[in-house]
Design an enzyme around this catalytic site. Structure first.
Site, PDB file in Angstrom:
ATOM      1  N   GLU A 150      -6.637  -6.947  -1.863  1.00 46.70           N
ATOM      2  CA  GLU A 150      -7.064  -7.318  -0.515  1.00 46.70           C
ATOM      3  C   GLU A 150      -8.566  -7.142  -0.397  1.00 46.70           C
ATOM      4  OE1 GLU A 150      -5.095  -5.298   2.663  1.00 46.70           O
ATOM      5  OE2 GLU A 150      -3.083  -5.665   1.886  1.00 46.70           O
ATOM      6  N   GLU A 210       0.796  -1.231   0.000  1.00 48.02           N
ATOM      7  CA  GLU A 210       0.000   0.000   0.000  1.00 48.02           C
ATOM      8  C   GLU A 210       0.826   1.277   0.000  1.00 48.02           C
ATOM      9  OE1 GLU A 210      -2.522  -0.729   3.364  1.00 48.02           O
ATOM     10  OE2 GLU A 210      -3.860  -2.029   2.225  1.00 48.02           O
TER      11      GLU A 210
END
Length: 885
Positions: free
Chosen positions: A554, A488
């Site tokens: 995710e 991320e």
């Protein structure tokens, strides 16, 4: 004359090859130092490394050490701390942030026998991983001139001149913890300062784990002694090129194999010899001369492999592996070799303009990614080949084709990659940063501001050295498909740019590099948010209805195991079922459950009836688990190549006794999540669209599926069958197609008390190729029929086929109710305890009236002394124990 010279030259080469094939006994040998270690806390030792590493220094009073392992593992094995995975034990172990680093700073000592080498032979000491810094001593001498730093930077030392002539040697390693250790304040990565190191971030705690109290300090990876001749092979590299679009079956066009290695001459004179690469009975050779005390990178000529057996991802074809070897000979003696399992395949990626995301291609064929996020095998770094194999095998059994290794942990070990190679699991490998600790978001739990955290880690040079080293460690594995800059967030620019523009192109250059896990270059985010999630429980229909990120790295949900699993780590007094308040939209949860990061099922249990106790709650949770993950994969598959190019579930395993996002528990006991995925991820799968009631088929394979008999039936709670339709169909490769709308009929039949909906595909031989059973709610959203369904009449027979393989057949007589949601377990015949790990061809199975189902169980029979037994229990079946025939 020229003809004679050519013949003579060819004959000489033939003789050389003959001699190489039948050379004298090899100098190369390697063994692991994994037993007999001793250790002691630094404060208790009043001597330095030169004294401690002498064989006459007394260490009898020191405790037995676990190597590979961590300090905490050693303390646990010596019963000096309680099991941190049980109950609230972890909260009572002293944390390094409070004690100071010296508390977990330890000396590790190992006595071993290794004669000093003779002639030009060499001996090397290899440490594959120490967390975090260390001093190394051998036989009274300092081995590393400067302190070694870095959890992910391997160490290798030529110890030829340091070995005692009598062969009795002592190795002493002083291991220091990370610095800083970080404050485990409950934030993601605690206060974030653990990320100032080039190491693990989860050790300071995360929303799925409590902190590891020693921050995983120790000699955590393998220690080996390696003997070679004058020349050592390092960093071997094998690249396979598979041009064109390939099919799984039939004769293949050739593939090209490129091979190279670095040769290290540790002697003071020039060494000449032959480097050779061997694969599938073919070889490529090159004469080499290496200067004294130097290294030389050597590229061999390309080898053309005719009609190769290709490596394919799980669900698409066989992941074939060739055994190969890179060897160096001098004076017709083997100096060193490196054995490599080669998967002949090529990874490509391209931009899908329909989905606005990247798509992965293997051997020219696009692969719809069905993946799981992986943290680490064990939070205390207790890695074994067997555990790696079992965990990856579970992912294969889920019908997934990719594992993403999350960036807050590590570049996974070669043993993990070996299992992925074997089972055809592609790997998406993050490097060591995360948006949480490294400053992507404003976070009041963090010690430093975002500007400071954005520069983590402190030592960028060490980060780059470690990264290059780990690339070399795992780059030969065919399963490795994607490198990722971080979770991320990218690393700082002065790390990112060298990695992207020079290090990876030089050391690998064959795989896709995505700069961070939810990058727009991977999945163009037009929907808002950060490109991940959601992470909580969803209505099953949401996975069909809500258009999320086109390559979602995710998306996650619930995942507790059943009652037998809960008893393994929750004290009896804390085995209390959560209570959900519909008015307050909140869960009331026991303190131990909360400590183990329970994530709420909210109101999803209620349609099955309010849980009577924790055992009932856990059993009903399995119904939710199955539906949740089946629906997730069906919803994404239904929009394959239209909305999505892939999905990766957050997450499929836990390295600790956590109570969320797992398809099997820490002890390797699968739950219904695994089998919901097993069903929903089938390469050829028939499914029911809950939005429009369309019976839909998805074909993930590369071939057209013709003459499929599609059968759609319902069964009421008494077991009465109603055929809605039966028709032959076909479906094109890599496609999704709706065939039959049955919503009105199904809704009408389910209105009163719910109904079972059976979807089935059979081939022309009447073999079932996809079988999918839904249980649908009544008009009020409840499973009122299930609450009063008659007891099951299923009969079960279990027989041993061979040691380690059992077949369990469940037969349901005609005119009986559906034998619903039966869990098969292999148990110890004396204690009744569930045996682990066991691999089931399917589980949580339902059997329709007049039919039978067979479940195959495989396990390691060598670890079980007596013949086990089988238990079966279901929604309408009390637990039964069946002896083996």
């Amino acid at each position: 004359m020229a003809t004679y010279k050519s013949f003579a030259k060819s004959f000489s080469l033939f003789i050389a090859f003959f001699l190489l094939s039948f050379a004298n006994a090899p100098a190369q040998n390697k063994y692991e130092l994994n037993e007999g270690w001793k250790c002691r806390q630094i404060a208790e030792v009043r001597a330095d490394g030169t004294q401690i590493s002498k064989t006459d220094f007394a260490v009898n009073a020191w405790i037995n050490a676990t190597v590979p392992g961590t300090v905490l593992t050693t303390l646990l094995n010596n019963k000096q701390v309680p099991d941190p995975f049980w109950g609230m034990n972890n909260a009572h172990i002293k944390d390094i942030y409070t004690t100071g680093r010296d508390y977990y700073t330890y000396w590790f000592v190992k006595d071993f026998t290794q004669p000093a080498p003779t002639g030009n032979n060499q001996v090397y000491l290899n440490l594959r991983g120490v967390n975090y810094s260390c001093e190394v001593f051998l036989n009274g001498k300092k081995v590393n001139k400067q302190t070694h730093f870095g959890m992910f930077l391997r160490q290798s030392y030529n110890i030829s001149a340091l070995l005692n002539k009598n062969g009795a040697n002592r190795l002493a390693v002083l291991v220091y913890p990370p610095d800083p250790v970080g404050n485990p304040n409950g934030g993601q990565g605690g206060d974030g300062r653990i990320a100032k190191n080039v190491g693990l971030q989860y050790t300071a705690g995360w929303d799925w784990i409590q902190p590891m109290r020693d921050r995983n300090t120790g000699i955590w990876d393998k220690v080996t002694i390696e003997t070679t001749g004058a020349v050592r092979i390092t960093d071997p590299h094998v690249v396979t090129i598979v041009p064109g679009i390939r099919q799984v079956e039939g004769k293949q066009q050739p593939a090209v194999i490129k091979s190279s290695a670095t040769l290290v001459n540790a002697t003071g004179k020039i060494v000449s010899g032959v480097l050779q690469f061997i694969i599938d009975g073919q070889r490529m050779v090159k004469n080499i001369a290496i200067k004294p005390n130097s290294s030389l990178e050597v590229n061999l000529n390309d080898l053309v492999l005719k009609d190769p057996k290709l490596w394919w991802p799980n669900g698409y074809g066989t992941p074939h592996l060739y055994k190969s070897s890179i060897q160096f000979f001098t004076a017709n003696k083997l100096s060193d070799k490196a054995d490599i399992n080669v998967g002949v395949r090529e990874i490509q990626t391209s931009w899908n303009t329909q989905t606005h995301s990247r798509q992965v291609e293997v051997n020219g064929q696009k692969i719809f990614i069905k993946g799981g996020n992986w943290i680490i095998s064990d939070a205390m770094l207790r890695f074994t080949d067997a555990r790696y194999n079992a965990e990856v095998r579970f992912h294969r059994d889920m019908n997934l084709n990719l594992i993403r290794v999350w960036g807050g942990a590590l570049v996974e070990r070669p043993e993990f990659y070996n299992a992925c190679d074997e089972y055809g699991m592609l790997v998406f490998q993050d490097f060591w940063v995360s948006g949480d600790a490294n400053g992507r978001w404003l976070d009041p739990m963090k010690k430093d501001d975002q500007w400071t955290r954005r520069k983590y880690p402190d030592d960028h040079k060490l980060y780059l050295q470690s990264l290059a080293d780990q690339i070399k460690l795992v780059r030969n594995h065919p399963s490795l498909a994607i490198w990722c800059g971080g979770n991320e967030i990218t690393p700082p620019e002065d790390i990112l740019l060298p990695v992207r523009d020079s290090i990876l192109p030089k050391l690998d250059g064959t795989r896709w590099f995505v700069e961070y896990s939810n990058s727009d270059k991977m999945s163009l985010n037009t929907l808002g948010g950060n490109g991940d999630g959601p992470y909580g429980i969803q209505p099953d229909s949401a996975f069909w209805k809500v258009h999320t990120f086109p390559f979602n790295s995710e998306i996650g949900s619930v995942g507790i195991n059943d009652f037998e699993s809960l008893k393994r780590f929750i004290p009896t007094e804390n085995l209390v079922a959560p209570e959900f308040s519909d008015d307050k939209k909140k869960n009331k949860v026991d303190s131990v459950w909360d400590y183990h990061k329970y994530i709420g099922y909210d109101a999803s249990i209620e349609p099955y009836g309010k849980a009577k106790d924790v055992k009932d709650f856990a059993a009903k949770a399995q119904l939710v688990n199955y539906n949740q993950y089946r629906a997730l994969m069906e919803g994404f598959s239904a929009h394959m190549w239209d909305w999505y190019t892939g999905v990766i579930i957050w997450k499929t395993q836990n390295p600790w006794t956590a109570m969320r996002g797992q398809m099997y528990d820490y002890y390797l006991d699968p739950n219904a999540c695994l089998y919901g995925l097993h069903n929903g991820s089938e390469p050829l799968h028939v499914m029911y669209n809950p939005l429009n009631g369309m019976v839909t088929i998805v074909n993930n394979t590369f071939t057209t599926k013709r003459d499929l008999m599609l059968s759609v039936k319902t069964y009421d709670m008494q077991g009465r069958e109603k055929l809605l339709t039966q028709v032959f169909e076909e479906i094109q490769p890599q496609s999704v197609k709706g065939f039959v709308p049955v919503k009105d009929d199904v809704d009408a039949l389910a209105k009163k008390e719910g109904v079972f909906l059976s979807l089935r595909l059979t081939d022309l031989k009447q073999n079932v190729v996809s079988d999918n059973l839904y249980w649908l709610v009544d008009e009020k959203g409840n499973y009122s029929g299930l609450k009063k369904i008659a007891p099951s009449q299923v009969e079960t027979v279990a027989k041993q086929i061979v040691p380690g393989k059992i077949e369990v057949t469940l037969s349901n007589p005609p005119n009986a109710p559906v034998a619903f949601f039966n869990r098969v377990s292999l148990v110890d015949s004396q204690s009744g305890a569930r045996l682990l790990p066991v691999f089931y061809s399917d589980n949580y199975v339902s059997v329709l009236p007049g039919e039978h189902k067979t479940v195959t169980l495989t396990y390691d029979a060598g670890k079980i002394k007596s013949l086990p037994a089988v238990t079966v229990s279901g929604w309408n079946l009390k637990e039964q124990t069946i002896s083996l025939k």
